[in-house]
Design a protein around this motif. Structure first.
Motif, PDB file in Angstrom:
ATOM      1  N   SER A  86    -145.831 -17.323 -51.231  1.00 32.22           N
ATOM      2  CA  SER A  86    -145.094 -16.218 -52.166  1.00 32.22           C
ATOM      3  C   SER A  86    -143.857 -16.787 -52.670  1.00 32.22           C
ATOM      4  O   SER A  86    -143.423 -16.460 -53.851  1.00 32.22           O
ATOM      5  N   HIS A  87    -143.010 -17.550 -51.891  1.00 33.02           N
ATOM      6  CA  HIS A  87    -141.512 -17.655 -52.259  1.00 33.02           C
ATOM      7  C   HIS A  87    -140.797 -18.935 -52.124  1.00 33.02           C
ATOM      8  O   HIS A  87    -139.849 -19.091 -52.319  1.00 33.02           O
ATOM      9  N   ILE A  88    -141.410 -20.139 -51.732  1.00 27.80           N
ATOM     10  CA  ILE A  88    -141.045 -21.233 -51.400  1.00 27.80           C
ATOM     11  C   ILE A  88    -141.394 -22.175 -52.850  1.00 27.80           C
ATOM     12  O   ILE A  88    -142.625 -22.432 -53.165  1.00 27.80           O
ATOM     13  N   ARG A  89    -140.342 -22.627 -53.442  1.00 24.50           N
ATOM     14  CA  ARG A  89    -140.333 -23.758 -54.377  1.00 24.50           C
ATOM     15  C   ARG A  89    -141.157 -23.598 -55.600  1.00 24.50           C
ATOM     16  O   ARG A  89    -142.406 -23.431 -55.362  1.00 24.50           O
ATOM     17  N   ASP A  90    -140.598 -23.297 -56.607  1.00 22.97           N
ATOM     18  CA  ASP A  90    -141.347 -22.825 -58.012  1.00 22.97           C
ATOM     19  C   ASP A  90    -141.349 -24.095 -58.576  1.00 22.97           C
ATOM     20  O   ASP A  90    -140.797 -24.427 -59.527  1.00 22.97           O
ATOM     21  N   VAL A  91    -142.453 -25.047 -58.409  1.00 23.28           N
ATOM     22  CA  VAL A  91    -142.926 -26.294 -58.776  1.00 23.28           C
ATOM     23  C   VAL A  91    -141.545 -27.150 -58.557  1.00 23.28           C
ATOM     24  O   VAL A  91    -141.284 -28.119 -58.154  1.00 23.28           O
ATOM     25  N   ALA A  92    -140.563 -27.022 -59.509  1.00 20.56           N
ATOM     26  CA  ALA A  92    -139.329 -27.768 -59.666  1.00 20.56           C
ATOM     27  C   ALA A  92    -138.220 -27.226 -58.653  1.00 20.56           C
ATOM     28  O   ALA A  92    -137.631 -27.857 -57.798  1.00 20.56           O
ATOM     29  N   ASP A 159    -135.894 -26.377 -48.536  1.00 15.73           N
ATOM     30  CA  ASP A 159    -136.048 -27.687 -47.597  1.00 15.73           C
ATOM     31  C   ASP A 159    -135.862 -27.140 -46.237  1.00 15.73           C
ATOM     32  O   ASP A 159    -136.395 -27.633 -45.589  1.00 15.73           O
ATOM     33  N   GLY A 160    -134.946 -26.278 -46.150  1.00 12.59           N
ATOM     34  CA  GLY A 160    -134.960 -25.686 -44.632  1.00 12.59           C
ATOM     35  C   GLY A 160    -136.073 -25.147 -44.136  1.00 12.59           C
ATOM     36  O   GLY A 160    -136.529 -25.309 -42.981  1.00 12.59           O
ATOM     37  N   PHE A 161    -136.898 -24.776 -45.087  1.00 11.36           N
ATOM     38  CA  PHE A 161    -138.116 -23.967 -44.573  1.00 11.36           C
ATOM     39  C   PHE A 161    -139.214 -25.323 -44.264  1.00 11.36           C
ATOM     40  O   PHE A 161    -139.869 -25.333 -43.219  1.00 11.36           O
ATOM     41  N   HIS A 162    -139.158 -26.368 -45.001  1.00 10.46           N
ATOM     42  CA  HIS A 162    -139.862 -27.434 -44.544  1.00 10.46           C
ATOM     43  C   HIS A 162    -139.696 -28.145 -43.284  1.00 10.46           C
ATOM     44  O   HIS A 162    -140.297 -28.593 -42.390  1.00 10.46           O
ATOM     45  N   TYR A 163    -138.276 -28.394 -43.180  1.00 12.49           N
ATOM     46  CA  TYR A 163    -137.710 -28.872 -41.969  1.00 12.49           C
ATOM     47  C   TYR A 163    -137.943 -27.980 -40.660  1.00 12.49           C
ATOM     48  O   TYR A 163    -138.442 -28.508 -39.551  1.00 12.49           O
ATOM     49  N   PHE A 164    -137.929 -26.641 -40.867  1.00 15.47           N
ATOM     50  CA  PHE A 164    -138.149 -25.758 -39.705  1.00 15.47           C
ATOM     51  C   PHE A 164    -139.575 -25.941 -39.259  1.00 15.47           C
ATOM     52  O   PHE A 164    -139.754 -26.017 -37.952  1.00 15.47           O
ATOM     53  N   GLY A 210    -130.556 -23.975 -42.859  1.00 16.36           N
ATOM     54  CA  GLY A 210    -131.841 -23.250 -43.461  1.00 16.36           C
ATOM     55  C   GLY A 210    -132.992 -23.339 -41.995  1.00 16.36           C
ATOM     56  O   GLY A 210    -133.613 -22.344 -41.883  1.00 16.36           O
ATOM     57  N   VAL A 211    -132.741 -24.447 -41.152  1.00 21.27           N
ATOM     58  CA  VAL A 211    -133.598 -24.406 -40.148  1.00 21.27           C
ATOM     59  C   VAL A 211    -133.142 -23.137 -39.269  1.00 21.27           C
ATOM     60  O   VAL A 211    -133.980 -22.457 -38.670  1.00 21.27           O
ATOM     61  N   GLN A 212    -131.882 -22.954 -39.028  1.00 20.30           N
ATOM     62  CA  GLN A 212    -131.385 -21.860 -38.372  1.00 20.30           C
ATOM     63  C   GLN A 212    -131.783 -20.718 -38.954  1.00 20.30           C
ATOM     64  O   GLN A 212    -132.302 -19.733 -38.096  1.00 20.30           O
ATOM     65  N   PHE A 213    -131.654 -20.559 -40.170  1.00 18.18           N
ATOM     66  CA  PHE A 213    -132.203 -19.337 -41.023  1.00 18.18           C
ATOM     67  C   PHE A 213    -133.606 -19.018 -40.490  1.00 18.18           C
ATOM     68  O   PHE A 213    -133.813 -17.783 -40.326  1.00 18.18           O
ATOM     69  N   ARG A 343    -141.240 -40.494 -42.718  1.00 11.16           N
ATOM     70  CA  ARG A 343    -141.595 -39.245 -41.887  1.00 11.16           C
ATOM     71  C   ARG A 343    -140.928 -37.914 -42.837  1.00 11.16           C
ATOM     72  O   ARG A 343    -141.653 -36.938 -42.795  1.00 11.16           O
ATOM     73  N   ALA A 344    -139.868 -38.180 -43.471  1.00 10.69           N
ATOM     74  CA  ALA A 344    -139.079 -36.930 -44.186  1.00 10.69           C
ATOM     75  C   ALA A 344    -140.131 -36.743 -45.334  1.00 10.69           C
ATOM     76  O   ALA A 344    -140.235 -35.505 -45.688  1.00 10.69           O
ATOM     77  N   SER A 345    -140.676 -37.636 -45.907  1.00  9.83           N
ATOM     78  CA  SER A 345    -141.468 -37.518 -47.285  1.00  9.83           C
ATOM     79  C   SER A 345    -142.891 -36.838 -46.896  1.00  9.83           C
ATOM     80  O   SER A 345    -143.107 -35.843 -47.546  1.00  9.83           O
ATOM     81  N   ILE A 346    -143.373 -36.820 -45.645  1.00 10.63           N
ATOM     82  CA  ILE A 346    -144.814 -36.314 -45.505  1.00 10.63           C
ATOM     83  C   ILE A 346    -144.283 -34.868 -45.001  1.00 10.63           C
ATOM     84  O   ILE A 346    -145.127 -33.830 -45.246  1.00 10.63           O
ATOM     85  N   ILE A 347    -143.050 -34.455 -44.596  1.00 10.35           N
ATOM     86  CA  ILE A 347    -142.668 -32.992 -44.479  1.00 10.35           C
ATOM     87  C   ILE A 347    -142.683 -32.466 -45.636  1.00 10.35           C
ATOM     88  O   ILE A 347    -143.217 -31.167 -45.701  1.00 10.35           O
ATOM     89  N   PHE A 348    -142.280 -32.910 -46.850  1.00  8.58           N
ATOM     90  CA  PHE A 348    -142.147 -32.369 -48.050  1.00  8.58           C
ATOM     91  C   PHE A 348    -143.702 -32.451 -48.918  1.00  8.58           C
ATOM     92  O   PHE A 348    -143.831 -31.643 -49.486  1.00  8.58           O
ATOM     93  N   GLY A 349    -144.394 -33.568 -48.647  1.00  6.12           N
ATOM     94  CA  GLY A 349    -145.684 -33.714 -49.267  1.00  6.12           C
ATOM     95  C   GLY A 349    -146.825 -33.003 -48.944  1.00  6.12           C
ATOM     96  O   GLY A 349    -147.618 -32.962 -49.551  1.00  6.12           O
ATOM     97  N   PHE A 350    -146.682 -32.718 -47.664  1.00  6.42           N
ATOM     98  CA  PHE A 350    -148.051 -31.820 -47.250  1.00  6.42           C
ATOM     99  C   PHE A 350    -147.776 -30.536 -46.546  1.00  6.42           C
ATOM    100  O   PHE A 350    -146.444 -30.317 -45.999  1.00  6.42           O
ATOM    101  N   ASN A 351    -148.684 -29.726 -46.484  1.00  9.05           N
ATOM    102  CA  ASN A 351    -148.419 -28.292 -45.938  1.00  9.05           C
ATOM    103  C   ASN A 351    -148.424 -28.205 -44.503  1.00  9.05           C
ATOM    104  O   ASN A 351    -149.772 -28.431 -44.101  1.00  9.05           O
ATOM    105  N   PRO A 352    -147.653 -28.016 -43.921  1.00  6.92           N
ATOM    106  CA  PRO A 352    -147.682 -27.750 -42.178  1.00  6.92           C
ATOM    107  C   PRO A 352    -148.372 -26.573 -42.045  1.00  6.92           C
ATOM    108  O   PRO A 352    -148.768 -26.386 -40.875  1.00  6.92           O
TER     109      PRO A 352
END
Length: 381
Positions: A86-92, A159-164, A210-213, A343-352
């Motif tokens: 619903s709310h994470i990253r609108d494409v760009a 970004d904090g969401f992906h790292y979390f 963001g991770v703490q959030f 490792r960081a790219s995989i965090i952003f490139g795929f849906n956990p």
């Protein structure tokens, strides 16, 4: 193994650079218009954030209208799955960054923010790297008394969401120090410094905040969300972005590093030093304008600048294809040979949060409302 890495890197490069707008690297210029006053947007962001979280709670609960809600870890997983869709990253750009920048999102409040034409920026005057000197710049906003680029909101919420969610993985078994190192690696990569020539420590600070959030959604002594007597999610307290924003989000307080070229020639060093000098000059000019302009003159300039509506899509069509190919090639090379960046790219490139990853989720214990209010919640990360 090498073949798999090459294929993997090619797919990620195609995703990150081939999709219009997704390979953005928003930078900001907090120096040029530092004399323009801004209303604080914290209340507007908090109100909207509270509405969004409540909407996700309602959608998650509606899945179980005819059945009992699942155990805590699965319910948390379902909540964040809905939150992501619903709310994470609108494409760009992140949803908040886009809606703050455009002031045109239906149902969103009007934010006081400063949009800049790239030609006005310190990067353009310094003849800096291609993206920050010629394309989109993040809007400048004021949140919790701190002026910052709206890209910091994207780093905080997106970004904090992906790292979390990476830190919630049993298989990856990351801790906060791992996330910090991955965030630093990503900032120095072809998604950061190698693309723009700018290393932003403030971006890294926003990522960690963001991770703490997201930790505080269900964890800590006073989580935002718990479960009621019927087992459904309930909002226990409203979010407050000021719990996470710090003066380190302001690049004037936490200065960037500037690297014009990876090849450290005298010309590249001089270009970096030249940009730093231009930034210092802009700071001095802004301070001088604040003293020179009378109240009426300042009001006229402020009204004109705050009324700007600069499209955020300019570079999606104007970006030279040859440069795009070069960046994608550089990305693929770094992906293959830099394990931290990979490792960081995989965090952003795929849906956990894709189906099947529930079993990889570290267990949590949510706080109950109306059963045993003294029982602590526990988020195992």
């Amino acid at each position: 193994m090498k073949y798999k890495l090459t294929l993997h890197s090619f797919m990620l490069a195609a995703l990150l650079f081939g999709t219009p707008g997704i390979a953005k690297a928003s930078e900001s210029d907090p120096w040029t218009y530092a004399y323009i006053p801004l209303a604080d947007s914290a209340t507007l962001i908090n109100d909207k954030l509270g509405d969004l979280i409540q909407t996700v709670i309602d959608k998650t609960n509606s899945r179980y209208s005819n059945s009992l809600p699942p155990e805590d870890t699965e319910l948390e997983f379902r909540f964040f799955t809905e939150f992501r869709s619903s709310h994470i990253r609108d494409v760009a750009w992140g949803v908040f960054e886009r809606c703050i920048g455009t002031n045109s999102c239906p149902g969103w409040p009007h934010f006081e923010r400063i949009q800049m034409y790239p030609e006005e920026s310190v990067y353009h005057e310094g003849n800096w790297r291609y993206i920050p000197s010629r394309f989109h710049l993040a809007s400048i906003i004021k949140v919790c008394g701190i002026r910052m680029g709206a890209d910091k909101i994207t780093h905080l919420f997106d970004d904090g969401f992906h790292y979390f969610n990476a830190i919630r993985s049993k298989r990856k078994n990351y801790d906060l120090e791992d996330i910090k190192n991955l965030s630093l690696a990503f900032e120095r990569s072809y998604m950061g410094t190698r693309l723009t020539g700018i290393f932003s420590y403030a971006d890294v600070e926003a990522n960690l905040a963001g991770v703490q959030f997201y930790r505080d959604f269900f964890g800590g002594p006073t989580p935002m969300i718990g479960r009621n007597a019927n087992g459904f999610l309930t909002l226990m307290r409203s979010p407050d972005i000021c719990d996470y924003v710090s003066d380190q989000f302001d690049e004037r307080n936490l200065p960037n590093e500037y690297t014009y070229s990876l090849i450290k020639t005298a010309k590249a060093r001089n270009r970096s030093l030249g940009l730093i000098k231009i930034i210092e000059q802009r700071e001095n000019q802004s301070e001088a304008r604040a003293l020179k302009l009378n109240q009426q003159e300042l009001a006229i300039q402020t009204e004109s600048i705050l009324a700007r509506r600069i499209p955020m899509t300019r570079w999606q069509t104007d970006f030279p294809k040859l440069r795009l190919l070069g960046h994608a090639t550089g990305y693929m090379t770094q992906f293959m040979f830099d394990p931290d960046f990979r490792r960081a790219s995989i965090i952003f490139g795929f849906n956990p949060l894709k189906p099947g990853n529930l079993n990889d989720r570290k267990p949590i214990v949510m706080q109950r409302v109306g059963i045993n209010p003294d029982a602590p919640s526990r988020l195992e990360i």
